[in-house]
Design a protein around this motif. Structure first.
Motif, PDB file in Angstrom:
ATOM      1  N   THR A 239      -2.957  11.303   0.296  1.00 10.33           N
ATOM      2  CA  THR A 239      -3.523  12.286  -0.636  1.00 10.33           C
ATOM      3  C   THR A 239      -5.023  12.072  -0.813  1.00 10.33           C
ATOM      4  OG1 THR A 239      -1.431  12.497  -1.829  1.00 10.33           O
ATOM      5  CG2 THR A 239      -3.420  13.185  -2.983  1.00 10.33           C
ATOM      6  N   ALA A 240      -5.419  10.828  -0.996  1.00 12.39           N
ATOM      7  CA  ALA A 240      -6.839  10.517  -1.176  1.00 12.39           C
ATOM      8  C   ALA A 240      -7.643  10.849   0.067  1.00 12.39           C
ATOM      9  CB  ALA A 240      -7.000   9.036  -1.522  1.00 12.39           C
ATOM     10  N   THR A 241      -7.062  10.581   1.241  1.00 11.47           N
ATOM     11  CA  THR A 241      -7.752  10.865   2.506  1.00 11.47           C
ATOM     12  C   THR A 241      -7.940  12.363   2.694  1.00 11.47           C
ATOM     13  OG1 THR A 241      -6.830   8.874   3.530  1.00 11.47           O
ATOM     14  CG2 THR A 241      -7.621  10.596   5.010  1.00 11.47           C
ATOM     15  N   LEU A 242      -6.902  13.144   2.412  1.00 19.53           N
ATOM     16  CA  LEU A 242      -6.995  14.600   2.563  1.00 19.53           C
ATOM     17  C   LEU A 242      -7.997  15.193   1.580  1.00 19.53           C
ATOM     18  CD1 LEU A 242      -3.296  15.758   3.139  1.00 19.53           C
ATOM     19  CD2 LEU A 242      -4.977  14.898   4.766  1.00 19.53           C
ATOM     20  N   GLU A 243      -7.964  14.712   0.360  1.00 23.24           N
ATOM     21  CA  GLU A 243      -8.894  15.225  -0.653  1.00 23.24           C
ATOM     22  C   GLU A 243     -10.341  14.976  -0.247  1.00 23.24           C
ATOM     23  OE1 GLU A 243      -7.731  13.343  -4.269  1.00 23.24           O
ATOM     24  OE2 GLU A 243      -6.094  14.769  -4.681  1.00 23.24           O
ATOM     25  N   LYS A 244     -10.604  13.797   0.285  1.00 23.19           N
ATOM     26  CA  LYS A 244     -11.965  13.468   0.717  1.00 23.19           C
ATOM     27  C   LYS A 244     -12.392  14.322   1.907  1.00 23.19           C
ATOM     28  CE  LYS A 244     -14.919   9.513   1.792  1.00 23.19           C
ATOM     29  NZ  LYS A 244     -14.987   8.029   1.943  1.00 23.19           N
ATOM     30  N   ALA A 245     -11.467  14.526   2.847  1.00 22.40           N
ATOM     31  CA  ALA A 245     -11.787  15.330   4.033  1.00 22.40           C
ATOM     32  C   ALA A 245     -12.072  16.781   3.656  1.00 22.40           C
ATOM     33  CB  ALA A 245     -10.640  15.253   5.033  1.00 22.40           C
TER      34      ALA A 245
ATOM     35  N   LEU B 195       1.685  16.211  12.662  1.00 20.39           N
ATOM     36  CA  LEU B 195       2.072  17.533  12.170  1.00 20.39           C
ATOM     37  C   LEU B 195       2.310  17.533  10.656  1.00 20.39           C
ATOM     38  CD1 LEU B 195       4.399  18.670  15.081  1.00 20.39           C
ATOM     39  CD2 LEU B 195       2.223  19.715  14.422  1.00 20.39           C
ATOM     40  N   GLU B 196       2.871  16.450  10.128  1.00 25.30           N
ATOM     41  CA  GLU B 196       3.078  16.370   8.674  1.00 25.30           C
ATOM     42  C   GLU B 196       1.726  16.353   7.951  1.00 25.30           C
ATOM     43  OE1 GLU B 196       5.591  16.567   6.744  1.00 25.30           O
ATOM     44  OE2 GLU B 196       7.256  16.509   8.166  1.00 25.30           O
ATOM     45  N   VAL B 197       0.779  15.625   8.507  1.00 26.11           N
ATOM     46  CA  VAL B 197      -0.557  15.560   7.907  1.00 26.11           C
ATOM     47  C   VAL B 197      -1.220  16.931   7.986  1.00 26.11           C
ATOM     48  CG1 VAL B 197      -2.807  14.434   8.007  1.00 26.11           C
ATOM     49  CG2 VAL B 197      -0.745  13.151   8.602  1.00 26.11           C
ATOM     50  N   CYS B 198      -1.078  17.573   9.125  1.00 27.24           N
ATOM     51  CA  CYS B 198      -1.643  18.908   9.318  1.00 27.24           C
ATOM     52  C   CYS B 198      -1.081  19.877   8.280  1.00 27.24           C
ATOM     53  CB  CYS B 198      -1.310  19.370  10.738  1.00 27.24           C
ATOM     54  SG  CYS B 198      -1.972  20.985  11.196  1.00 27.24           S
ATOM     55  N   GLY B 199       0.232  19.854   8.115  1.00 25.12           N
ATOM     56  CA  GLY B 199       0.859  20.721   7.126  1.00 25.12           C
ATOM     57  C   GLY B 199       0.424  20.393   5.717  1.00 25.12           C
ATOM     58  N   ALA B 200       0.228  19.105   5.438  1.00 23.58           N
ATOM     59  CA  ALA B 200      -0.207  18.678   4.107  1.00 23.58           C
ATOM     60  C   ALA B 200      -1.599  19.207   3.783  1.00 23.58           C
ATOM     61  CB  ALA B 200      -0.182  17.157   4.018  1.00 23.58           C
ATOM     62  N   VAL B 201      -2.451  19.341   4.790  1.00 21.18           N
ATOM     63  CA  VAL B 201      -3.788  19.892   4.563  1.00 21.18           C
ATOM     64  C   VAL B 201      -3.679  21.343   4.105  1.00 21.18           C
ATOM     65  CG1 VAL B 201      -5.971  20.545   5.648  1.00 21.18           C
ATOM     66  CG2 VAL B 201      -4.922  18.352   6.213  1.00 21.18           C
TER      67      VAL B 201
ATOM     68  N   MET C  66       0.839  -1.198   0.000  1.00 24.64           N
ATOM     69  CA  MET C  66       0.000   0.000   0.000  1.00 24.64           C
ATOM     70  C   MET C  66       0.875   1.250   0.000  1.00 24.64           C
ATOM     71  SD  MET C  66      -3.033   0.979   2.709  1.00 24.64           S
ATOM     72  CE  MET C  66      -3.940  -0.493   2.273  1.00 24.64           C
ATOM     73  N   ASN C  67       0.606   2.195  -0.884  1.00 25.11           N
ATOM     74  CA  ASN C  67       1.391   3.418  -0.998  1.00 25.11           C
ATOM     75  C   ASN C  67       0.863   4.454  -0.020  1.00 25.11           C
ATOM     76  OD1 ASN C  67       2.263   6.098  -1.959  1.00 25.11           O
ATOM     77  ND2 ASN C  67       3.104   4.966  -3.696  1.00 25.11           N
ATOM     78  N   PHE C  68       1.677   4.785   1.000  1.00 22.00           N
ATOM     79  CA  PHE C  68       1.227   5.692   2.055  1.00 22.00           C
ATOM     80  C   PHE C  68       0.921   7.075   1.498  1.00 22.00           C
ATOM     81  CE2 PHE C  68       1.856   8.779   5.447  1.00 22.00           C
ATOM     82  CZ  PHE C  68       1.058   8.253   6.453  1.00 22.00           C
ATOM     83  N   ASP C  69       1.770   7.579   0.604  1.00 22.16           N
ATOM     84  CA  ASP C  69       1.565   8.930   0.062  1.00 22.16           C
ATOM     85  C   ASP C  69       0.266   9.028  -0.723  1.00 22.16           C
ATOM     86  OD1 ASP C  69       3.907   9.912   1.164  1.00 22.16           O
ATOM     87  OD2 ASP C  69       5.124   9.380  -0.581  1.00 22.16           O
ATOM     88  N   LEU C  70      -0.005   8.013  -1.545  1.00 20.78           N
ATOM     89  CA  LEU C  70      -1.249   8.011  -2.320  1.00 20.78           C
ATOM     90  C   LEU C  70      -2.462   7.909  -1.395  1.00 20.78           C
ATOM     91  CD1 LEU C  70      -0.376   5.711  -5.359  1.00 20.78           C
ATOM     92  CD2 LEU C  70      -0.675   8.197  -5.365  1.00 20.78           C
ATOM     93  N   GLU C  71      -2.327   7.065  -0.373  1.00 19.64           N
ATOM     94  CA  GLU C  71      -3.414   6.888   0.592  1.00 19.64           C
ATOM     95  C   GLU C  71      -3.690   8.192   1.326  1.00 19.64           C
ATOM     96  OE1 GLU C  71      -6.082   4.022   2.488  1.00 19.64           O
ATOM     97  OE2 GLU C  71      -4.746   3.843   0.778  1.00 19.64           O
TER      98      GLU C  71
END
Length: 281
Positions: A8-14, A52-58, A1-6
């Motif tokens: 990206t898809a999660t952030l886009e949906k949120a 924090l990385e996820v937060c910044g990615a948003v 499973m590709n973490f980066d792709l996963e």
């Protein structure tokens, strides 16, 4: 499973869930498009920060031109008033991303904080805290990451990466020995090596699972006395995991029985959100 792709898809949906078809009505009508600002995310309680990385990615997903600066790193113990992340750029963009960014940060930090409390309770023992599959749908990778930030360890990520023969499998598969034998034979034919864990609820079942050649035996909802005897019976011939009804008040005693792992569903399904706020400077 590709973490980066996963991710990206999660952030886009949120973000799509929050933006709808028109985006942030309030900020878009109130603020000038060119209005810039800087804001800081501040901790309002004590605990372990994660995400924090996820937060910044948003923030970057909403506006690639936003400048995001982590003040601390994941795994840091924060206290009330601590600054954890700075963001600069379009005020509209910062406000549009705020809630989604905080939601991820609060959820993951809550899991890391609760996990750290369980890990602290068993300090000095050789036992390890494991998570389970009792995660928020769509957020498993992130929530299991938060567990590791809190000092815990990951159990299987899904149905695909480990074999766990549970009560219903045993009922449908003709018993523990028959279930283990059939799976071992199938794995051998396919030339695959995958760990087999068997869930047991009594000492007789432990003995059967051990004889069947289980790689790990789960002691499900057993008493402390039963767990101690089970560990003695197994005598290091396979790994031992305790599960069921584990809380902060009981986890130390369970670790003292000699089990290798304690799986705790509560660290993901019952973690309270960590309180953060975002304030413009």
């Amino acid at each position: 499973m590709n973490f980066d792709l996963e991710l990206t898809a999660t952030l886009e949906k949120a973000l799509a869930e929050d933006f709808g078809a028109v985006g942030d009505l309030t900020s878009n009508l109130l603020l000038e498009e060119r209005q810039a600002g800087s804001a800081t995310i501040v901790s309002k309680e004590s605990g372990v920060v994660a995400g924090l990385e996820v937060c910044g990615a948003v923030f970057r997903a909403v506006d690639p031109n936003l400048e995001v600066e982590k003040v601390i790193s994941d795994g840091t113990a924060a206290t009330p008033g601590d600054h954890v992340l700075n963001v600069r750029g379009s005020a509209r963009s910062i406000l549009a991303a705020e809630r989604t960014a905080l939601n991820f940060l609060q959820r993951l930090s809550g899991i890391a904080t609760l996990t750290a409390r369980f890990v602290e309770q068993i300090s000095g023992t050789r036992c390890k805290i494991l998570d389970t599959r009792k995660t928020t749908p769509g957020l498993r990778l992130l929530e299991k990451y938060a567990v590791t930030v809190g000092g815990g360890h990951n159990h299987r990520f899904g149905l695909y990466d480990m074999i766990l023969i549970k009560e219903n499998h045993i009922r449908l598969g003709g018993g523990i020995e028959a279930a283990v034998a059939r799976i071992r034979n199938s794995l051998s034919l396919e030339q695959r090596q995958i760990q087999i864990e068997v869930e047991t609820t009594s000492l007789p079942e432990v003995k059967v699972a051990l004889h069947a050649g289980a790689d790990r035996i789960m002691l499900d909802n057993m008493t402390l006395a039963e767990m101690k005897v089970a560990v003695e019976v197994i005598d290091g011939r396979c790994e031992v995991e305790a599960s069921g009804g584990v809380d902060l008040g009981s986890v130390r005693e369970i670790a003292g029985t000699g089990v290798d792992y304690i799986s705790v569903g509560a660290i993901t399904h019952s973690a309270r959100a960590f309180d953060f706020t975002l304030l413009f400077n």
